[in-house]
Design a protein around this motif. Structure first.
Motif, PDB file in Angstrom:
ATOM      1  N   CYS A 153       0.832  -1.195   0.000  1.00  0.00           N
ATOM      2  CA  CYS A 153       0.000   0.000   0.000  1.00  0.00           C
ATOM      3  C   CYS A 153       0.872   1.251   0.000  1.00  0.00           C
ATOM      4  O   CYS A 153       1.751   1.412   0.847  1.00  0.00           O
ATOM      5  N   ASP A 154       0.602   2.145  -0.966  1.00  0.00           N
ATOM      6  CA  ASP A 154       1.343   3.409  -1.036  1.00  0.00           C
ATOM      7  C   ASP A 154       0.417   4.614  -0.834  1.00  0.00           C
ATOM      8  O   ASP A 154       0.684   5.698  -1.322  1.00  0.00           O
ATOM      9  N   SER A 155      -0.667   4.404  -0.094  1.00  0.00           N
ATOM     10  CA  SER A 155      -1.610   5.494   0.186  1.00  0.00           C
ATOM     11  C   SER A 155      -0.964   6.538   1.089  1.00  0.00           C
ATOM     12  O   SER A 155       0.117   6.328   1.647  1.00  0.00           O
ATOM     13  N   SER A 156      -1.635   7.648   1.254  1.00  0.00           N
ATOM     14  CA  SER A 156      -1.130   8.718   2.119  1.00  0.00           C
ATOM     15  C   SER A 156      -0.884   8.216   3.530  1.00  0.00           C
ATOM     16  O   SER A 156       0.152   8.514   4.139  1.00  0.00           O
ATOM     17  N   SER A 157      -1.813   7.442   4.061  1.00  0.00           N
ATOM     18  CA  SER A 157      -1.667   6.932   5.428  1.00  0.00           C
ATOM     19  C   SER A 157      -0.432   6.051   5.561  1.00  0.00           C
ATOM     20  O   SER A 157       0.339   6.183   6.511  1.00  0.00           O
ATOM     21  N   CYS A 158      -0.248   5.143   4.629  1.00  0.00           N
ATOM     22  CA  CYS A 158       0.912   4.259   4.694  1.00  0.00           C
ATOM     23  C   CYS A 158       2.204   5.023   4.408  1.00  0.00           C
ATOM     24  O   CYS A 158       3.245   4.744   4.999  1.00  0.00           O
ATOM     25  N   TYR A 216       6.252   3.892   4.782  1.00  0.00           N
ATOM     26  CA  TYR A 216       6.098   3.100   3.558  1.00  0.00           C
ATOM     27  C   TYR A 216       7.414   3.018   2.782  1.00  0.00           C
ATOM     28  O   TYR A 216       7.777   1.944   2.283  1.00  0.00           O
ATOM     29  N   CYS A 220      -2.958   1.466  -4.417  1.00  0.00           N
ATOM     30  CA  CYS A 220      -3.246   2.800  -3.882  1.00  0.00           C
ATOM     31  C   CYS A 220      -3.912   2.786  -2.508  1.00  0.00           C
ATOM     32  O   CYS A 220      -3.805   3.749  -1.770  1.00  0.00           O
ATOM     33  N   CYS A 221      -4.567   1.730  -2.116  1.00  0.00           N
ATOM     34  CA  CYS A 221      -5.146   1.663  -0.778  1.00  0.00           C
ATOM     35  C   CYS A 221      -5.644   0.249  -0.518  1.00  0.00           C
ATOM     36  O   CYS A 221      -6.263  -0.367  -1.377  1.00  0.00           O
ATOM     37  N   GLY A 231      -7.329  -0.210   2.500  1.00  0.00           N
ATOM     38  CA  GLY A 231      -8.372  -0.026   3.497  1.00  0.00           C
ATOM     39  C   GLY A 231      -7.913  -0.415   4.890  1.00  0.00           C
ATOM     40  O   GLY A 231      -8.727  -0.739   5.743  1.00  0.00           O
ATOM     41  N   CYS A 276      -5.840   1.630   6.796  1.00  0.00           N
ATOM     42  CA  CYS A 276      -5.148   2.874   7.139  1.00  0.00           C
ATOM     43  C   CYS A 276      -4.748   2.946   8.610  1.00  0.00           C
ATOM     44  O   CYS A 276      -3.771   3.605   8.953  1.00  0.00           O
ATOM     45  N   GLY A 321      -1.007   1.022   9.068  1.00  0.00           N
ATOM     46  CA  GLY A 321       0.053   1.288   8.119  1.00  0.00           C
ATOM     47  C   GLY A 321       1.434   1.227   8.729  1.00  0.00           C
ATOM     48  O   GLY A 321       1.580   1.444   9.934  1.00  0.00           O
TER      49      GLY A 321
END
Length: 171
Positions: free
Chosen positions: A97-102, A107, A137-138, A140, A142, A145
């Motif tokens: 996961c490379d989302s903002s949270s992770c 990350y 991208c996510c 779920g 979050c 992370g």
């Protein structure tokens, strides 16, 4: 609403690709759940991917024929969804996961550790065909992370030091 299948009883072969009878039956079953056959496209792609590990180009035509929709419609769905694999992948797909949270929870260190440990980058497969590493991208997750998935298993938070032990479970 139930739709009758437009296919014949013989397996559908397209450029050497054969849609297995079990897969045809499963696709027909999924198609019955929707008023429009194209709505079953994702499930049909997943059925083929489950058997082959990925969706070969020649499978697009076979799925389209089975659903009675244009191949371009199936291709559009197959290329849109990141979890429909259009090239061979390893026995285990790692989704990092490379989302903002992770990203905010280290990350980059985890990504770099995977690159170093596996000796591959994103979109690549280890020489032994054991692992394919992909960004997503996510997931779920979050609250956990940095997170990742291997197959259907979600992990998080994961540290770089945990990678060798984590991957041993997927020998």
């Amino acid at each position: 609403m139930t739709h009758a299948s437009t296919s014949t009883a013989a397996p559908i072969a397209t450029d050497g690709f054969v849609l297995h009878d079990e897969d045809r039956a499963a696709i027909a079953h999924e198609r019955e759940h929707y008023p429009h056959p194209q709505a079953a496209s994702i499930e049909a792609l997943k059925i083929v991917q489950k058997r082959h590990g990925w969706v070969p180009d020649a499978a697009i035509e076979a799925i389209a024929r089975e659903l009675g929709v244009p191949p371009a419609n199936i291709e559009g769905v197959a290329t849109f969804y990141s979890l429909i694999f259009r090239q061979p992948v390893g026995r285990h797909v790692i989704l990092l996961c490379d989302s903002s949270s992770c990203f905010l929870t280290d990350y980059e260190a985890l990504r770099d550790a995977f690159f170093a440990h596996l000796g591959i980058g994103f979109g690549q497969t280890t020489p032994d065909d054991r692992f394919t590493l992909l960004p997503v991208c996510c997931l779920g997750a979050c609250d956990r992370g940095p997170a990742l998935m291997i197959g259907d298993d979600t992990y998080g938070p994961v540290t770089s030091e945990e990678i060798p032990t984590l991957l041993e479970a997927y020998a």
